[in-house]
Design a protein around this motif. Structure first.
Motif, PDB file in Angstrom:
ATOM      1  N   SER A   1       1.720  34.217 100.335  1.00 18.25           N
ATOM      2  CA  SER A   1       3.049  33.602 100.501  1.00 18.25           C
ATOM      3  C   SER A   1       3.582  33.709 101.928  1.00 18.25           C
ATOM      4  CB  SER A   1       4.050  34.228  99.517  1.00 18.25           C
ATOM      5  OG  SER A   1       4.181  35.635  99.784  1.00 18.25           O
ATOM      6  N   GLN A   2       3.261  34.805 102.620  1.00 15.21           N
ATOM      7  CA  GLN A   2       3.790  34.985 103.970  1.00 15.21           C
ATOM      8  C   GLN A   2       2.698  35.000 105.040  1.00 15.21           C
ATOM      9  OE1 GLN A   2       6.206  38.561 103.580  1.00 15.21           O
ATOM     10  NE2 GLN A   2       8.047  37.305 103.259  1.00 15.21           N
ATOM     11  N   ALA A   3       1.464  34.699 104.648  1.00 13.35           N
ATOM     12  CA  ALA A   3       0.378  34.649 105.627  1.00 13.35           C
ATOM     13  C   ALA A   3       0.618  33.490 106.594  1.00 13.35           C
ATOM     14  CB  ALA A   3      -0.959  34.468 104.906  1.00 13.35           C
ATOM     15  N   PHE A   4       0.415  33.748 107.883  1.00 12.41           N
ATOM     16  CA  PHE A   4       0.568  32.766 108.971  1.00 12.41           C
ATOM     17  C   PHE A   4       2.001  32.246 109.126  1.00 12.41           C
ATOM     18  CE2 PHE A   4      -3.945  32.514 109.518  1.00 12.41           C
ATOM     19  CZ  PHE A   4      -4.492  32.558 108.233  1.00 12.41           C
ATOM     20  N   ALA A   5       2.976  32.888 108.514  1.00 17.58           N
ATOM     21  CA  ALA A   5       4.351  32.382 108.556  1.00 17.58           C
ATOM     22  C   ALA A   5       4.931  32.508 109.959  1.00 17.58           C
ATOM     23  CB  ALA A   5       5.224  33.135 107.561  1.00 17.58           C
TER      24      ALA A   5
ATOM     25  N   TYR B   1       9.205  25.735 123.249  1.00 22.81           N
ATOM     26  CA  TYR B   1       9.824  24.574 123.894  1.00 22.81           C
ATOM     27  C   TYR B   1      11.155  25.032 124.487  1.00 22.81           C
ATOM     28  CZ  TYR B   1      11.173  19.866 125.043  1.00 22.81           C
ATOM     29  OH  TYR B   1      11.536  18.741 125.729  1.00 22.81           O
ATOM     30  N   ASP B   2      11.272  24.901 125.814  1.00 19.45           N
ATOM     31  CA  ASP B   2      12.451  25.383 126.541  1.00 19.45           C
ATOM     32  C   ASP B   2      12.744  26.841 126.206  1.00 19.45           C
ATOM     33  OD1 ASP B   2      12.825  23.055 127.912  1.00 19.45           O
ATOM     34  OD2 ASP B   2      14.413  22.277 126.611  1.00 19.45           O
ATOM     35  N   GLY B   3      11.674  27.627 126.106  1.00 22.09           N
ATOM     36  CA  GLY B   3      11.821  29.058 125.883  1.00 22.09           C
ATOM     37  C   GLY B   3      12.008  29.465 124.434  1.00 22.09           C
ATOM     38  N   GLU B   4      12.149  28.518 123.509  1.00 24.03           N
ATOM     39  CA  GLU B   4      12.358  28.835 122.097  1.00 24.03           C
ATOM     40  C   GLU B   4      11.059  28.635 121.325  1.00 24.03           C
ATOM     41  OE1 GLU B   4      15.377  26.547 120.235  1.00 24.03           O
ATOM     42  OE2 GLU B   4      15.305  27.662 118.350  1.00 24.03           O
ATOM     43  N   GLU B   5      10.692  29.637 120.515  1.00 21.95           N
ATOM     44  CA  GLU B   5       9.441  29.546 119.774  1.00 21.95           C
ATOM     45  C   GLU B   5       9.542  28.496 118.692  1.00 21.95           C
ATOM     46  OE1 GLU B   5       8.039  33.232 118.276  1.00 21.95           O
ATOM     47  OE2 GLU B   5       6.429  32.332 117.076  1.00 21.95           O
ATOM     48  N   ILE B   6       8.515  27.631 118.611  1.00 24.60           N
ATOM     49  CA  ILE B   6       8.531  26.561 117.601  1.00 24.60           C
ATOM     50  C   ILE B   6       7.234  26.515 116.797  1.00 24.60           C
ATOM     51  CG2 ILE B   6      10.169  25.065 118.809  1.00 24.60           C
ATOM     52  CD1 ILE B   6       7.764  23.467 119.835  1.00 24.60           C
ATOM     53  N   GLY B   7       6.241  27.362 117.109  1.00 27.45           N
ATOM     54  CA  GLY B   7       5.025  27.285 116.327  1.00 27.45           C
ATOM     55  C   GLY B   7       3.937  28.213 116.822  1.00 27.45           C
ATOM     56  N   LEU B   8       2.774  28.105 116.180  1.00 29.52           N
ATOM     57  CA  LEU B   8       1.609  28.881 116.568  1.00 29.52           C
ATOM     58  C   LEU B   8       0.390  27.977 116.549  1.00 29.52           C
ATOM     59  CD1 LEU B   8      -0.343  29.584 113.886  1.00 29.52           C
ATOM     60  CD2 LEU B   8       1.611  31.022 113.314  1.00 29.52           C
ATOM     61  N   ILE B   9      -0.640  28.397 117.280  1.00 32.25           N
ATOM     62  CA  ILE B   9      -1.889  27.636 117.360  1.00 32.25           C
ATOM     63  C   ILE B   9      -3.000  28.597 117.692  1.00 32.25           C
ATOM     64  CG2 ILE B   9      -1.501  27.085 119.804  1.00 32.25           C
ATOM     65  CD1 ILE B   9      -2.996  24.475 119.378  1.00 32.25           C
TER      66      ILE B   9
ATOM     67  N   VAL C   1      -6.253  26.295 113.612  1.00 31.09           N
ATOM     68  CA  VAL C   1      -5.062  25.951 112.823  1.00 31.09           C
ATOM     69  C   VAL C   1      -3.854  25.837 113.742  1.00 31.09           C
ATOM     70  CG1 VAL C   1      -5.953  27.103 110.773  1.00 31.09           C
ATOM     71  CG2 VAL C   1      -4.473  28.368 112.342  1.00 31.09           C
ATOM     72  N   MET C   2      -2.876  25.105 113.265  1.00 32.99           N
ATOM     73  CA  MET C   2      -1.603  24.950 113.988  1.00 32.99           C
ATOM     74  C   MET C   2      -0.503  24.790 112.962  1.00 32.99           C
ATOM     75  SD  MET C   2       0.713  22.218 114.421  1.00 32.99           S
ATOM     76  CE  MET C   2      -0.208  20.696 114.445  1.00 32.99           C
ATOM     77  N   GLU C   3       0.636  25.418 113.223  1.00 35.17           N
ATOM     78  CA  GLU C   3       1.821  25.172 112.397  1.00 35.17           C
ATOM     79  C   GLU C   3       3.045  25.195 113.306  1.00 35.17           C
ATOM     80  OE1 GLU C   3       4.105  26.529 108.279  1.00 35.17           O
ATOM     81  OE2 GLU C   3       2.088  27.266 108.735  1.00 35.17           O
ATOM     82  N   MET C   4       3.952  24.231 113.089  1.00 39.33           N
ATOM     83  CA  MET C   4       5.149  24.120 113.919  1.00 39.33           C
ATOM     84  C   MET C   4       6.358  23.827 113.041  1.00 39.33           C
ATOM     85  SD  MET C   4       3.469  21.821 116.977  1.00 39.33           S
ATOM     86  CE  MET C   4       4.837  21.988 118.125  1.00 39.33           C
ATOM     87  N   ASN C   5       7.509  24.280 113.509  1.00 37.56           N
ATOM     88  CA  ASN C   5       8.774  24.042 112.811  1.00 37.56           C
ATOM     89  C   ASN C   5       9.201  22.603 113.077  1.00 37.56           C
ATOM     90  OD1 ASN C   5      11.527  23.884 112.055  1.00 37.56           O
ATOM     91  ND2 ASN C   5      11.722  26.111 112.266  1.00 37.56           N
ATOM     92  N   LEU C   6       8.880  21.696 112.161  1.00 37.40           N
ATOM     93  CA  LEU C   6       9.136  20.280 112.380  1.00 37.40           C
ATOM     94  C   LEU C   6      10.635  19.977 112.403  1.00 37.40           C
ATOM     95  CD1 LEU C   6       7.727  17.560 112.791  1.00 37.40           C
ATOM     96  CD2 LEU C   6       7.812  17.224 110.308  1.00 37.40           C
ATOM     97  N   LYS C   7      11.386  20.667 111.578  1.00 35.64           N
ATOM     98  CA  LYS C   7      12.835  20.444 111.556  1.00 35.64           C
ATOM     99  C   LYS C   7      13.450  20.749 112.914  1.00 35.64           C
ATOM    100  CE  LYS C   7      17.068  21.756 109.087  1.00 35.64           C
ATOM    101  NZ  LYS C   7      17.641  22.579 107.986  1.00 35.64           N
ATOM    102  N   LYS C   8      13.012  21.849 113.517  1.00 42.19           N
ATOM    103  CA  LYS C   8      13.538  22.230 114.827  1.00 42.19           C
ATOM    104  C   LYS C   8      13.102  21.220 115.895  1.00 42.19           C
ATOM    105  CE  LYS C   8      13.680  26.614 115.544  1.00 42.19           C
ATOM    106  NZ  LYS C   8      13.284  28.027 115.824  1.00 42.19           N
ATOM    107  N   ILE C   9      11.847  20.763 115.807  1.00 45.78           N
ATOM    108  CA  ILE C   9      11.326  19.810 116.795  1.00 45.78           C
ATOM    109  C   ILE C   9      12.072  18.485 116.726  1.00 45.78           C
ATOM    110  CG2 ILE C   9       9.310  18.413 117.431  1.00 45.78           C
ATOM    111  CD1 ILE C   9       7.592  20.799 116.475  1.00 45.78           C
ATOM    112  N   LEU C  10      12.255  17.980 115.515  1.00 45.89           N
ATOM    113  CA  LEU C  10      12.880  16.660 115.358  1.00 45.89           C
ATOM    114  C   LEU C  10      14.381  16.709 115.611  1.00 45.89           C
ATOM    115  CD1 LEU C  10      10.982  15.158 112.300  1.00 45.89           C
ATOM    116  CD2 LEU C  10      10.382  15.176 114.717  1.00 45.89           C
ATOM    117  N   SER C  11      14.932  17.906 115.690  1.00 43.16           N
ATOM    118  CA  SER C  11      16.358  18.032 116.004  1.00 43.16           C
ATOM    119  C   SER C  11      16.613  18.165 117.493  1.00 43.16           C
ATOM    120  CB  SER C  11      16.941  19.264 115.281  1.00 43.16           C
ATOM    121  OG  SER C  11      16.806  19.132 113.880  1.00 43.16           O
ATOM    122  N   LEU C  12      15.530  18.324 118.280  1.00 45.27           N
ATOM    123  CA  LEU C  12      15.699  18.453 119.723  1.00 45.27           C
ATOM    124  C   LEU C  12      16.179  17.149 120.316  1.00 45.27           C
ATOM    125  CD1 LEU C  12      12.450  20.448 120.581  1.00 45.27           C
ATOM    126  CD2 LEU C  12      14.790  21.315 120.697  1.00 45.27           C
ATOM    127  N   HIS C  13      17.036  17.249 121.328  1.00 41.15           N
ATOM    128  CA  HIS C  13      17.547  16.049 122.003  1.00 41.15           C
ATOM    129  C   HIS C  13      16.478  15.489 122.930  1.00 41.15           C
ATOM    130  CE1 HIS C  13      20.136  13.301 124.186  1.00 41.15           C
ATOM    131  NE2 HIS C  13      19.740  13.855 125.323  1.00 41.15           N
TER     132      HIS C  13
END
Length: 803
Positions: free
Chosen positions: A528-532, A661-669, A687-699
């Motif tokens: 449940s929390q692996a690679f989170a 992105y701009d100093g804020e963590e958004i994922g791992l690879i 593998v790669m995982e990124m916070n899509l909600k945070k990415i798509l909210s960026l200006h």
């Protein structure tokens, strides 16, 4: 089409109208002005000088010491041009002058001798080398005797001018001439136009007595006009004519050839001048070529002709390819005394076919292919004859040798105002329509409430009612067409900004070769929390289906790895999956779990497998990193993206990074740990995982385009020896910060560890690109910027250049 505004002012009054305003109005009326070219390019303090004395430099064989009169003083200038000589009038950039590209002229010493300025070539004034007269292509430009010493060079060379570059659609061939542009601008400004005027005296000898004409291919050449001009003196064209040709992108040759090119630009009617004596006969015969017949054209290339290609002959052999290019055997040269001016109408399809088959395009063929104005064939020949009397001292023989079976009847179009308004969705008055057509100088009568139009032959694009509708709409103003929405009770649908960006992400990943996967949101307690990316209290089901599906996931990677293992076990050696979906992090105020959308990917096996070319490439960290960079770039998020090496459970310790992105963590690879790969029966898997909600909210800023660089760039490669634990990203950051505005790119292209590199060190090789969009960089500027980079690398990270 390059249009000089100074030249245009000869036909229509545009005094007092700023070129930017004129360009805007022309564009809004339907002809796009692609570029505005300021020919002065900010030049100052450049004048006419007179070389009073020219002697060899005592310390340099290729330099000359010149005493130059610049009007208010005689000054010494060192010049290295091979064609500099005493008694010349030349272009002088005085101390303090500014030349194109921002180059400033200063007093200097060359081999111990003082130099107070520079004697210039045309290229140094920003004129392209391909349009500079050949005699001056390799040295300084010699001005005519009439130039006034000390006079500003800009008006003398026509450089106090703005040139408009038109991006013409294929139907607007009428605007391939200065008169065509004048008609257009006159209509926009509600002005009439001034047609060229002039006359000449004819000799008593008749053209028909010295030249005969036979047309054997009447369908391909329904009209041919030839005029004969004797007593020609071939020489340089006057400066005003050369200036206009160069402004239009045409190289001056001699007065006869320049006149034909000038009339081509003025009337849009291609002309050709034959050396009468070189014709060898007193006859011109227009016919189709015989298969395998040969001709050497003006570009000194021998061309083999095909049957049905239209040619001009002297009755025996080809002397020109009709509508495309003249032959070398009848070229006007310095000793020419009699010329035959050819002005004709050639069938557009015939010229187009010949040009395509020979792979030969010219300014003439471009115009003939689109159709020239039948009414200007004779006018252009007369204009050329007049200019040859004025500029070449010629005597025009009486009359012309003419063949004319060309139908010049204008196209009649009848259309009603209601028909026009219904199709435009507007209410333009009948009087306004008449006014617009009058401004365009399109003959129109009002008959029983109808517009009866005789389309002028110069407008080959006016054939049907819709063409007239377009003319009225564009001159009335496309901006005036009312905007309306369909009448409906429903609300128009559409994607939100977030949904549109998510679609971009999915399309990019699929375009990169990944397949979309949909996996369970439920997982086991162990997974449940692996690679989170971040952890929170887990959400457990009260009545789960099984222990493996009892908890809401906090990462997408575990189930994608399960899908990968499933496929690999079934002999699918190469797998590339991605998923966009929610992870569940704790509870919100309403007691429901917080859903955060993520994007994840898993790749393993071969990335490239071209069996036929025996080319194979397995996936690695940089393949997936490139996919991430491309995905972010497709969203307009590039500049702030960075990767930092990290240690994450179940991941390879040397091939894993966190994404910021701009100093804020958004994922791992990164790559799975070898132990984890073995447990899942996988080979090297990334593998790669990124916070899509945070990415798509960026200006993201509005997309901006930059012009293709006009000036060359300079690259420098460096190999740096750095400690093994120094990352390439750290080195690149230092390079970019130190490189300044001239550094446009820095790329890592090599990593080396081994022989000739001491233990605990590694070699990183970077390629650096320097450029300035406004000018060509000098070696000194690049060296200065490059030295700053090397200094920063040494002081900040202790890097040494590899020997």
């Amino acid at each position: 089409m390059l249009v000089s505004t100074k030249w245009l002012n000869d036909y229509v009054n545009i005094e007092g109208i700023q070129p930017t305003d004129l360009a805007e109005r022309i564009t809004r009326s339907g002809i796009e002005v692609d570029t505005m070219i300021d020919r002065s390019q900010g030049m100052t303090n450049v004048v006419v000088g007179f070389v009073k004395e020219c002697v060899k430099h005592p310390e340099a064989d290729k330099l000359n010491i010149c005493q130059v009169d610049v009007g208010d003083e005689v000054t010494q200038i060192i010049c290295g041009a091979s064609n500099i000589a005493q008694g010349q009038k030349v272009i002088v950039a005085r101390p303090g002058a500014v030349l194109p590209g921002g180059m400033k002229i200063k007093k200097a010493k060359l081999r111990g001798e003082e130099s107070n300025g520079m004697i210039c070539s045309l290229q140094e004034l920003g004129i392209e080398g391909k349009v500079v007269p050949k005699v001056y292509a390799e040295g300084i430009y010699v001005l005519p005797e009439t130039a006034i010493i000390g006079e500003d060079i800009l008006p003398l060379l026509g450089l106090d001018d703005t040139v408009l570059e038109f991006d013409l659609t294929p139907n607007r061939s009428d605007a391939l001439s200065m008169l065509g542009v004048a008609y257009e601008v006159g209509a926009i400004l509600s002005q009439g136009i001034q047609l060229p005027k002039g006359s000449y005296n004819e000799s008593q000898e008749k053209a028909q007595d010295v030249l005969t004409l036979r047309i054997d291919a009447k369908e391909a050449n329904p009209m041919y006009v030839a005029k004969v001009v004797k007593n020609i003196t071939v020489g340089e064209s006057p400066l005003w004519l050369q200036n206009r040709l160069m402004a239009a992108g045409i190289r001056p040759h001699n007065n006869v050839v320049d006149i034909t090119n000038y009339v081509l630009l003025e009337y849009g009617q291609p002309l050709h001048a034959f050396d009468y004596d070189r014709l060898g006969t007193k006859e011109i015969v227009v016919r189709v070529a015989k298969e395998g017949e040969k001709i050497t054209t003006l570009d000194e290339a021998e061309r083999t002709l095909k049957e049905q290609q239209l040619i001009i002959t002297n009755g025996k052999e080809p002397v020109a390819i009709a509508g495309v290019m003249g032959g070398l055997n009848s070229e006007v040269h310095d000793g020419t005394t009699t010329v035959v001016i050819e002005s004709a109408y050639f069938n557009p399809s015939s010229v187009r076919k010949t040009s395509r088959e020979l792979g030969l395009r010219s300014d003439a063929s471009t115009r003939f292919e689109k159709g020239v104005d039948p009414a200007r064939v004779i006018m252009a020949a007369e204009r050329a004859a007049q200019l040859m009397t004025e500029l070449a001292g010629g005597v025009v023989l009486e009359g012309s040798v003419v063949f004319d079976e060309l139908d010049k009847t204008p196209e009649r179009i009848i259309v009603s105002p209601d028909y026009i308004n219904n199709r435009l969705g507007m209410k333009i008055s009948f009087e306004e329509m008449l006014s617009i057509l009058e401004r365009l100088q399109i003959p129109t009568e009002a008959v029983n409430g109808q517009l009866v139009i005789d389309a002028p032959t110069r407008r080959q694009d006016l054939r049907i009612k819709e063409d007239i509708i377009e003319e009225i709409a564009r001159m009335y103003g496309y901006d005036e067409i009312p905007m309306t929405l369909p009448v409906t009770e429903s609300t128009p649908g559409g994607l939100s900004s977030y949904q549109a960006k998510r679609r971009i992400v999915r399309r990019f990943l699929e375009g990169a070769g990944l397949y979309q996967a949909l996996t369970y949101s439920l997982t086991s307690k162990e997974q449940s929390q692996a690679f989170a990316l971040e952890t929170a209290p887990v959400t457990e089901l009260l009545m789960p289906m099984s222990e493996e599906r009892s908890i809401l996931r906090q990462s997408l990677i575990p189930h994608l790895l399960e899908a990968t293992t499933y496929n690999v076990a079934r002999r699918m050696d190469s797998v590339a999956f991605y998923e966009t979906g929610s992870v569940f992090l704790g509870e919100e105020e309403d007691g429901l779990p917080q859903e955060v959308e993520h994007v994840a990917a898993v790749i393993t096996g071969k990335w490239v497998d071209h069996a036929w070319q025996s080319e194979t490439k397995t996936v690695d960290f940089f393949v997936l990193k490139g996919i991430v960079e491309g995905m972010m770039s497709s969203l307009g998020l590039t500049n702030g993206l960075s990767f930092e090496q990290a240690v994450i459970e179940n991941m390879h310790p040397g091939r894993t990074a966190r994404i910021f992105y701009d100093g804020e963590e958004i994922g791992l690879i990164g790559q799975l740990h070898p132990t984890e790969q073995k447990k899942r029966d996988l080979k090297n898997t990334f593998v790669m995982e990124m916070n899509l909600k945070k990415i798509l909210s960026l200006h993201t800023d509005v997309l901006e385009y930059t012009a293709v660089p006009r000036f060359p760039s300079i690259s420098r490669d460096i190999a740096l020896v750095v400690p093994t634990d120094t990352t390439a990203g750290m080195v690149e950051t230092v390079i970019r910060q130190a490189g300044g505005k001239l550094l446009k790119d820095a790329k890592l292209f090599d990593l080396y560890e081994g022989d000739n590199v001491e233990e605990g060190k590694k070699s990183l090789a970077f390629s650096l690109l320097y450029a300035d969009p406004e000018r060509t960089l000098t070696d000194e500027e690049v060296v200065q910027a490059h030295d700053k980079v090397l200094s920063a690398l040494t002081t900040e990270i202790g890097a040494n250049l590899r020997g």
